[in-house]
Design a protein around this motif. Structure first.
Motif, PDB file in Angstrom:
ATOM      1  N   ALA A  71       0.973  -1.086  -0.066  1.00 24.53           N
ATOM      2  CA  ALA A  71      -0.033   0.084  -0.196  1.00 24.53           C
ATOM      3  C   ALA A  71       0.885   1.269  -0.067  1.00 24.53           C
ATOM      4  N   TYR A  72       2.113   1.315   0.770  1.00 23.54           N
ATOM      5  CA  TYR A  72       2.832   2.583   0.892  1.00 23.54           C
ATOM      6  C   TYR A  72       3.550   2.588  -0.593  1.00 23.54           C
ATOM      7  N   ALA A  73       3.817   1.483  -1.225  1.00 24.85           N
ATOM      8  CA  ALA A  73       4.461   1.614  -2.542  1.00 24.85           C
ATOM      9  C   ALA A  73       3.423   2.236  -3.423  1.00 24.85           C
ATOM     10  N   LEU A  74       2.135   1.630  -3.521  1.00 19.87           N
ATOM     11  CA  LEU A  74       1.231   2.392  -4.487  1.00 19.87           C
ATOM     12  C   LEU A  74       1.055   3.793  -4.178  1.00 19.87           C
ATOM     13  N   ASP A  75       1.149   4.332  -2.797  1.00 18.83           N
ATOM     14  CA  ASP A  75       0.941   5.686  -2.580  1.00 18.83           C
ATOM     15  C   ASP A  75       2.286   6.278  -2.942  1.00 18.83           C
ATOM     16  N   LEU A  76       3.264   5.961  -3.015  1.00 18.97           N
ATOM     17  CA  LEU A  76       4.518   6.563  -3.668  1.00 18.97           C
ATOM     18  C   LEU A  76       4.596   6.802  -5.065  1.00 18.97           C
ATOM     19  N   ALA A  77       4.072   5.674  -5.549  1.00 21.46           N
ATOM     20  CA  ALA A  77       3.558   5.637  -7.127  1.00 21.46           C
ATOM     21  C   ALA A  77       2.957   6.545  -7.645  1.00 21.46           C
ATOM     22  N   ASP A  78       1.834   6.656  -6.920  1.00 19.33           N
ATOM     23  CA  ASP A  78       0.703   7.724  -7.209  1.00 19.33           C
ATOM     24  C   ASP A  78       1.303   9.233  -7.100  1.00 19.33           C
ATOM     25  N   GLU A  79       1.826   9.382  -6.008  1.00 18.75           N
ATOM     26  CA  GLU A  79       2.583  10.646  -5.734  1.00 18.75           C
ATOM     27  C   GLU A  79       3.475  11.004  -6.856  1.00 18.75           C
ATOM     28  N   TRP A  80       4.467  10.093  -6.868  1.00 20.33           N
ATOM     29  CA  TRP A  80       5.860  10.375  -7.470  1.00 20.33           C
ATOM     30  C   TRP A  80       5.863   9.914  -9.121  1.00 20.33           C
ATOM     31  N   LEU A  81       5.192   8.858  -9.249  1.00 17.60           N
ATOM     32  CA  LEU A  81       5.608   8.397 -10.454  1.00 17.60           C
ATOM     33  C   LEU A  81       4.612   8.487 -11.604  1.00 17.60           C
ATOM     34  N   THR A  82       3.306   8.313 -11.390  1.00 21.57           N
ATOM     35  CA  THR A  82       2.364   8.669 -12.485  1.00 21.57           C
ATOM     36  C   THR A  82       2.362  10.086 -13.237  1.00 21.57           C
TER      37      THR A  82
ATOM     38  N   PHE B 198      10.140  -0.054   5.441  1.00 15.23           N
ATOM     39  CA  PHE B 198       9.705   1.027   4.639  1.00 15.23           C
ATOM     40  C   PHE B 198      10.347   1.903   3.961  1.00 15.23           C
ATOM     41  N   GLY B 199      11.381   2.356   5.164  1.00 18.68           N
ATOM     42  CA  GLY B 199      12.327   3.133   4.507  1.00 18.68           C
ATOM     43  C   GLY B 199      12.979   2.703   3.232  1.00 18.68           C
ATOM     44  N   GLU B 200      13.223   1.268   3.415  1.00 17.42           N
ATOM     45  CA  GLU B 200      13.976   0.763   2.151  1.00 17.42           C
ATOM     46  C   GLU B 200      12.759   1.126   0.749  1.00 17.42           C
ATOM     47  N   VAL B 201      11.701   0.827   0.947  1.00 14.29           N
ATOM     48  CA  VAL B 201      10.846   1.082  -0.117  1.00 14.29           C
ATOM     49  C   VAL B 201      10.840   2.580  -0.505  1.00 14.29           C
ATOM     50  N   TYR B 202      10.979   3.344   0.340  1.00 17.08           N
ATOM     51  CA  TYR B 202      10.947   5.071   0.021  1.00 17.08           C
ATOM     52  C   TYR B 202      12.345   5.035  -0.681  1.00 17.08           C
ATOM     53  N   ARG B 203      13.500   4.649  -0.232  1.00 17.24           N
ATOM     54  CA  ARG B 203      14.640   4.900  -0.904  1.00 17.24           C
ATOM     55  C   ARG B 203      14.930   4.485  -2.370  1.00 17.24           C
ATOM     56  N   GLY B 204      14.052   3.160  -2.781  1.00 16.60           N
ATOM     57  CA  GLY B 204      14.104   2.744  -3.871  1.00 16.60           C
ATOM     58  C   GLY B 204      13.216   3.350  -4.807  1.00 16.60           C
ATOM     59  N   LEU B 205      12.097   3.792  -4.525  1.00 15.35           N
ATOM     60  CA  LEU B 205      10.948   4.342  -5.381  1.00 15.35           C
ATOM     61  C   LEU B 205      11.512   5.886  -5.719  1.00 15.35           C
ATOM     62  N   SER B 206      12.092   6.465  -4.609  1.00 15.28           N
ATOM     63  CA  SER B 206      12.466   7.845  -4.677  1.00 15.28           C
ATOM     64  C   SER B 206      13.565   8.031  -5.890  1.00 15.28           C
ATOM     65  N   THR B 207      14.422   7.031  -5.899  1.00 19.03           N
ATOM     66  CA  THR B 207      15.504   6.700  -6.696  1.00 19.03           C
ATOM     67  C   THR B 207      15.090   6.839  -8.121  1.00 19.03           C
ATOM     68  N   LEU B 208      14.081   5.735  -8.306  1.00 14.42           N
ATOM     69  CA  LEU B 208      13.291   5.685  -9.604  1.00 14.42           C
ATOM     70  C   LEU B 208      12.681   7.026 -10.086  1.00 14.42           C
ATOM     71  N   ARG B 209      12.042   7.584  -9.015  1.00 15.47           N
ATOM     72  CA  ARG B 209      11.459   8.960  -9.503  1.00 15.47           C
ATOM     73  C   ARG B 209      12.594  10.009 -10.219  1.00 15.47           C
ATOM     74  N   ASP B 210      13.748   9.992  -9.379  1.00  8.44           N
ATOM     75  CA  ASP B 210      14.853  10.873  -9.935  1.00  8.44           C
ATOM     76  C   ASP B 210      15.411  10.419 -11.176  1.00  8.44           C
ATOM     77  N   LEU B 211      15.447   9.161 -11.356  1.00 10.27           N
ATOM     78  CA  LEU B 211      15.881   8.722 -12.690  1.00 10.27           C
ATOM     79  C   LEU B 211      14.791   8.942 -13.846  1.00 10.27           C
ATOM     80  N   LEU B 212      13.534   9.026 -13.552  1.00  7.28           N
ATOM     81  CA  LEU B 212      12.484   9.374 -14.442  1.00  7.28           C
ATOM     82  C   LEU B 212      12.705  10.916 -14.721  1.00  7.28           C
ATOM     83  N   ALA B 213      12.886  11.440 -13.536  1.00  8.97           N
ATOM     84  CA  ALA B 213      12.843  13.107 -13.879  1.00  8.97           C
ATOM     85  C   ALA B 213      13.903  13.459 -14.650  1.00  8.97           C
ATOM     86  N   LYS B 214      15.215  12.498 -14.805  1.00 12.99           N
ATOM     87  CA  LYS B 214      16.151  12.986 -15.764  1.00 12.99           C
ATOM     88  C   LYS B 214      15.801  12.744 -17.342  1.00 12.99           C
TER      89      LYS B 214
END
Length: 406
Positions: free
Chosen positions: A320-331, A390-406
Motif C-alpha cells: 500500500a505504501y509503494a502504491l502511494d509513492l507510485a501515485d504521488e511520484w511516478l504517475t 518501509f524506509g527501503e521502499v522509500y529509498r528505492g522509489l525515490s531513486t526511480l522518481r529521480d531517474l525518470l525526472a532526468k
C-alpha cells in the motif's frame, strides 16, 4: 498529505516485525540501498550461514554416508510436513520437498491427466508463468490432450466466472497461480476449486509467488495438487528445491511418472519392478538435494516465530505504501499501476508499467536499487515483509522518481 519519508519512519517505528531484519545477513551493507526483489530471490539469514557451515563440518564431514540413515532420508518428508504446518495449511503426510518447480509440475500434472481416460481437456490461462504453460503444452502433446486457454487480463487475473464458462465433463485438470507472477493478482482458490470439482475436474495451484507471503489453506480450500518454490519469500537460496502437495485422498489414485529409487516402497531393497512408497513419499524420484535443504530449517523457524498472518499484515502495508509513492511520484511521468488496489485481491508485490522501463535497470542497479523487471514493460516491486523496511521502499522509489525526472 503526510510527508512520505516521515510516514516511512513512523511505519518502521510501529512495525512489530522490524526486529527480524537484523536476522538477515547484512541487509544494509554491500552496495544495496533498496532490495525490492524479494519476490524473486530472498535474502540469506545469518542463521543459514551458520547452519550451512555446521552441516558441512559436522554432518557431511563427520558422518559422511551415515548421514543418510541418521536423518537425511527423512528430510523431504519432515521438512515437507513442517512447511505444510507453518505456511500451507496442510496436514502431515501431504507435502514433500523435492525437485525443481518445473519437474514437480510435470510429475503432478502428468499424473492428474492420467486418472480418467474420458477426460482429455486441461484448462489454463494465457498469463500464467511460462513454465506452467510450457509444461502443460508438452504434456498435451504427449497425451493428445486439448488445452483450453482462458484469456486473462494481467491487471485483474483469473476469475471464478471465467473458469465456470469452460470446465465440463471433459476437463481433467485446471492449473492456475495463486498469486499471478506479473500483476500480483490473488486468486479466489476456494471458489475456483468448488467450480472445478463440481465438473469433476482436479485442481492444481502454483504457489511460487504466495508461499511465505500470503496465508494458504490447502486442506480447507479443497486443493488437490500444488507446487511451489522455496527461494523467494522462504529465503532458501538460489536453486533451492521446490515442494509438492498431494491431497491425502488422491495418494492411492495418482501415480507420478518419474519412477526412481527414492520413491520406492523400500529404497535400499533395490529389487526388480517399481513399487511406490505409501503416501506423499511416492512423489520423490532421485536422490534429494540435502545440502540445498539446509536453509529451510532456519527459514521455517523464522516464519513460524513471526506468524504468516503478521507477515501478511506487513506485506499489505508495504505494498500500500509503494502504491502511494507510485501515485504521488511516478504517475506524473506516465507510470501506470497494473496491480490490484483491493488488498483482498493483492498478493505480495506491485507491478508498475511504462514504456522504456528496461533502460532504467542498469542505472537503478548502479544506485543500489534492485527491483524486478518483466517484459515487455513491467517493473515489479516485491518487498519481503521479514527483511524489507518501509524506509527501503522509500529509498528505492525515490531513486526511480529521480531517474525518470532526468
Amino acid at each position: 498529505m503526510i510527508d512520505l519519508i516521515a510516514r516511512a519512519a513512523a511505519l518502521d517505528s510501529a512495525d512489530p516485525l522490524a526486529g527480524y531484519r537484523e536476522q538477515f545477513l547484512a541487509p544494509d551493507d554491500f552496495d544495496v540501498v533498496s532490495y525490492l526483489d524479494g519476490n524473486s530471490l530472498g535474502r540469506p539469514l545469518i542463521a543459514t550461514a551458520a547452519l550451512m557451515e555446521r552441516f558441512i563440518r559436522e554432518q557431511w564431514a563427520g558422518r559422511l554416508i551415515r548421514g543418510w540413515t541418521d536423518s537425511w532420508m527423512e528430510w523431504p518428508i519432515q521438512l515437507g510436513d513442517r512447511l505444510g504446518s507453518v505456511a500451507l495449511g496442510a496436514a502431515a503426510g501431504q507435502v514433500v520437498i523435492g525437485d525443481s518447480t518445473t519437474v514437480l509440475i510435470y510429475k503432478l500434472a502428468r499424473a492428474a491427466v492420467s486418472v480418467d481416460g474420458r477426460r482429455n481437456r486441461v484448462v489454463l490461462d494465457t498469463d500464467n508463468f511460462p513454465t506452467d504453460r510450457y509444461v502443460l503444452e508438452g504434456i498435451a502433446a504427449e497425451r493428445d490432450l486439448e488445452l483450453v486457454w482462458i484469456e486473462t487480463d494481467p491487471v485483474t487475473g483469473i476469475h471464478p466466472g471465467q473458469v465456470a464458462e469452460v470446465v465440463d465433463e471433459r476437463t481433467a485438470l485446471v492449473l492456475f497461480s495463486h498469486v499471478a507472477y506479473r500483476s500480483g493478482w490473488l486468486a479466489d482458490v476456494a471458489e475456483i476449486n468448488r467450480i472445478a470439482h463440481a465438473a469433476g475436474a482436479l485442481t492444481m495451484w502454483d504457489l511460487c509467488h504466495s508461499v511465505g507471503s500470503v496465508p494458504i489453506e490447502l486442506d480447507n480450500w479443497g486443493v488437490d495438487l500444488a507446487v511451489g518454490c522455496t527461494y523467494k519469500y522462504l529465503n532458501g537460496g538460489p536453486g533451492a528445491p521446490a515442494f509438492a502437495y498431494l491431497r491425502e485422498g488422491l495418494q492411492d489414485t495418482l501415480r507420478q511418472p518419474i519412477q526412481g529409487w527414492m520413491g520406492h516402497r523400500a529404497s535400499f531393497e533395490m529389487g526388480p519392478g517399481y513399487e511406490p512408497a505409501p503416501g506423499s513419499r511416492a512423489l520423490l524420484s532421485g536422490t534429494p538435494a540435502i545440502l540445498a535443504m539446509v536453509p529451510l530449517h532456519a527459514n521455517l523457524d523464522m516464519l513460524a516465530a513471526a506468524g504468516i498472518e503478521a507477515v501478511r499484515a506487513k506485506s499489505l502495508l508495504l505494498t500500500a505504501y509503494a502504491l502511494d509513492l507510485a501515485d504521488e511520484w511516478l504517475t506524473p511521468f506516465g507510470v501506470e499501476v497494473v496491480s490490484p488496489r483491493d488488498p483482498g485481491r493483492r498478493g505480495g508485490h506491485v507491478t508498475l508499467r511504462r514504456d522504456g522501463f528496461e533502460a532504467l535497470l542498469d542505472p537503478l542497479w548502479a544506485e543500489g536499487v534492485i527491483p524486478d523487471y518483466r517484459r515487455p514493460d513491467g517493473l515489479r516491486i516485491g518487498p519481503a515483509p521479514l527483511s524489507t523496511s518501509f524506509g527501503e521502499v522509500y529509498r528505492g522509489l525515490s531513486t526511480l522518481r529521480d531517474l525518470l525526472a532526468k
